[in-house]
Design an enzyme around this catalytic site. Structure first.
Site, short mmCIF file in Angstrom:
data_model
loop_
_atom_site.label_atom_id
_atom_site.label_comp_id
_atom_site.label_asym_id
_atom_site.label_seq_id
_atom_site.Cartn_x
_atom_site.Cartn_y
_atom_site.Cartn_z
N LYS A 1 86.57 84.00 62.67
CA LYS A 1 85.97 85.17 63.30
C LYS A 1 84.91 84.69 64.29
CE LYS A 1 83.08 89.23 62.73
NZ LYS A 1 82.35 88.84 63.96
N CYS B 1 70.42 76.44 69.15
CA CYS B 1 69.71 76.07 67.92
C CYS B 1 68.86 74.83 68.14
CB CYS B 1 70.71 75.80 66.80
SG CYS B 1 71.72 77.21 66.34
N GLU C 1 74.67 76.59 58.68
CA GLU C 1 73.78 76.07 59.72
C GLU C 1 73.05 77.26 60.33
OE1 GLU C 1 73.01 73.06 60.28
OE2 GLU C 1 74.54 72.07 59.06
#
Length: 485
Positions: free
Chosen positions: A173, A284, A250
Site C-alpha cells: 500500500k 527522514c 522506521e
C-alpha cells in the site's frame, strides 16, 4: 489524465470503486491520474492471492529470481527519464532528485539480484563426529509493505526488492498521494516477467486498506515507514491480536548537524543547507537542527543566511530549481503551522517563514520559503518534533558534551552529523550520539543502498535493519538441520 488500475494478482481496473485524483503539488490545476479507492475486501483478496502465489514463488530457484530482478533493472533503466518526470509531477521534488531515486532503485535491484545467488547458510561443527549440522534461510510468506510519499520509489524499493528476492510475496500500500510512481514500479516488475500475484499493489485509506494489511491473519510480516504515531498504532494493533509476526518500523527523525570549533565553517553551512532544504526538507534524514559553538554564532549565522538566500524555489520540472513545493495541502498547512509555533515559542525568525505567492509559477502550488529560526532552545517544539519540511532550528552550545546532550535530547534517534577536523572529536561523537547513523563531514541526507539503515529510540523499533545485506535478515528465518550418518 487517466484512470489507473491496481495489481491484485494481475492488473485490474475496478469499475465499481470510486476514483480519486492525484494532482501536481507545483500546480494543483493539473491532474496527473486517477486511482481507485479500494475497500477492505480488495485488500483481503490481494492477501489471499499473495498467499497462493507464495507456494510456487518460494520454491523458485534464487538464480531465476535474480534473473527477473536484473531484467526489472533493465526495464526501469530504459524508462528512467519518464519515471523521474512522473515522480516529480506527483511528489514535487526536482527532476535530479527524482532521477536519484530511479538510479537508487536500479542499484537496489542489481545488488539484491547478486546477493541472493550467494550461499545463504553455513555448516556448524558438531560435537558428535557422526553428525553434520547446517543452517539455511527460508522466506516468511506474505509481506505487508506500507510506505510514505516522500521517497515514493526508492524507499518502497528497498523493502520490496529484498522481500521478493528471498522468495516472499508482497502486498504493497503506497501513500495515497503518490500511487502513480508506485504503479509504474509494479508494472516494470511484471513487464520483466514476474509471475502474477508475487507483487500486489492496493490503493485506498489507511483506516480500511491499511488496517487490513496490519490485522489480517495471513500476513506473515509487516514493514512500515511513516510517522511515530502511526508506528505506535501498528505496534499496538499487532500486540492486541496476540500474533507473533515480525514488524519493522522506521518512524522519522529530528536530525542534528553539529559544527565543531575545529570544523570547516563553510563546509558545515553547505552541508546543513543542502540537508535542511534539499528535497524541500521532506526526508527522514533531513537536518532540522544546526548546533553552533556559542562564540562562533554570529559568523556562522551570517554565512548560513547568505547561502540559504541562493536557493532557487520553483517547479521541480524547471532547470536550475533547488527546492520544489511541499507535497500536499496537508503538508503545506502543517509547515505553516509549525512556523507559527516557532514564533509563539519565542524563537527568532531570521529568514523565510512564509508562502510564496504573486506569480503564475507559484500561485497554484504549495510553495514556501526556506525558513531559519535562531535562538532555539531544546525545550521548544520546533527543536523536539519532526516538522518534515524546510524549517531549520539554529541552536548554540559551549562544549562538545553539551552539544551531544542536545543531539540526544529528542525522542528520535535516526541520524546525527558533525563537522570537525579533529579525529578524537569525531570518535567521541560517533560513540556517544544515540542514533542509528552518524555522518562525519557529510550531509545527513544521502544513503548508500548496500549499507544497513535504521534508527533507535522513537525512530524505529530497531529489531531489523533496512538495506544492505542485513535487510535479508528481516525477510527470512533460519532453519537448523542435524544430519546423522
Amino acid at each position: 489524465m487517466s484512470e489507473r488500475g491496481v495489481f491484485i494478482g494481475r492488473h485490474v481496473v475496478p469499475r465499481d470503486r470510486e476514483f480519486y485524483e492525484i494532482r501536481n503539488p507545483a500546480d494543483t490545476r493539473q491532474v496527473i491520474a486517477k486511482f481507485p479507492r479500494l475497500r477492505r475486501d480488495d485488500a483481503r483478496e490481494a492477501i489471499n492471492i499473495a498467499k497462493d502465489s507464495f507456494v510456487k514463488w518460494s520454491k523458485t530457484l534464487p538464480v531465476e529470481r535474480a534473473r527477473i530482478l536484473y531484467k526489472v533493472a533493465d526495464v526501469i533503466e530504459s524508462r528512467a527519464d519518464e519515471m523521474a518526470k512522473t515522480l516529480t509531477l506527483e511528489e514535487g521534488k526536482t527532476v535530479p532528485d527524482s532521477m536519484f531515486e530511479v538510479v537508487r532503485t536500479i542499484n537496489l535491484l542489481r545488488f539484491y539480484a547478486g546477493l541472493i545467488t550467494r550461499g545463504e547458510g553455513k555448516v556448524i561443527q558438531s560435537q558428535d563426529k557422526n553428525t553434520i549440522i547446517m543452517t539455511t534461510r527460508e522466506p516468511l510468506g506474505v509481506i505487508s509493505v506500507i510506505t510514505p510519499w516522500n521517497f515514493p520509489l526508492s524507499l518502497p524499493a528497498w523493502k520490496i526488492i529484498p522481500a521478493i528476492a528471498t522468495g516472499n510475496t508482497v502486498v504493497w500500500k503506497p501513500a495515497s498521494i503518490t500511487p502513480t510512481i508506485a504503479y509504474e514500479l509494479v508494472k516494470a516488475f511484471y513487464d520483466a516477467g514476474l509471475p502474477e500475484g508475487v507483487l500486489n499493489l492496493v490503493t485506498g485509506s489507511a483506516s480500511e486498506v491499511g488496517d487490513e494489511l496490519v490485522t489480517n491473519k495471513d500476513i506473515d510480516a509487516i514493514t512500515f515507514t511513516g510517522s511515530l504515531q502511526t508506528g505506535k498504532e501498528i505496534n499496538e494493533k499487532v500486540g492486541r491480536l496476540n500474533r507473533f509476526i515480525r514488524v519493522q518500523l522506521e518512524l522519522g527523525g529530528k536530525n542534528a548537524m553539529v559544527l565543531s570549533r575545529n570544523g570547516d565553517v563553510n563546509l558545515a553551512v553547505e552541508l546543513t543547507v543542502r540537508s535542511a532544504f534539499g528535497l524541500t526538507g521532506q526526508a527522514c534524514t533531513a537536518t532540522s537542527r544546526f548546533l553552533i559553538p556559542e562564540d562562533m554564532h554570529d559568523e556562522v549565522l551570517g554565512k548560513l543566511v547568505e547561502r540559504t538566500k541562493k536557493i532557487v524555489v520553483g517547479n521541480g520540472l524547471r532547470n536550475g530549481v533547488d527546492m520544489g513545493p511541499l507535497a500536499s495541502k496537508e503538508q503545506y498547512d502543517k509547515i505553516l503551522s509549525y512556523i507559527e509555533i516557532g514564533k509563539s515559542e519565542g524563537a527568532k525568525l531570521i529568514y523565510g517563514g512564509q508562502p510564496i505567492r504573486g506569480s503564475e509559477e507559484f500561485d497554484h502550488g504549495y510553495f514556501v520559503t526556506p525558513t531559519i529560526f535562531d535562538g532555539v532552545t531544546p525545550d521548544m517544539r520546533i527543536a523536539k518534533e519532526e516538522i518534515f519540511g524546510p524549517v531549520l532550528a539554529v541552536m548554540t552550545y559551549r562544549t562538545l558534551d553539551e552539544a551531544i546532550d542536545i543531539v540526544n535530547s529528542t525522542e528520535y534517534g535516526l541520524i546525527a552529523g558533525i563537522v570537525t577536523r579533529d579525529i578524537s572529536e569525531a570518535a567521541k561523537f560517533i560513540e556517544d550520539a544515540k542514533v542509528g547513523v552518524v555522518k562525519v563531514n557529510k550531509p545527513t541526507i544521502g544513503l548508500e543502498p548496500w549499507v544497513p539503515y535504521g534508527g533507535v529510540k522513537g525512530s524505529g523499533n530497531d529489531m531489523y535493519k533496512e538495506m544492505g545485506e542485513e535487510a535479508i535478515e528481516f525477510f527470512t528465518r533460519i532453519k537448523a538441520t542435524y544430519i546423522g550418518y
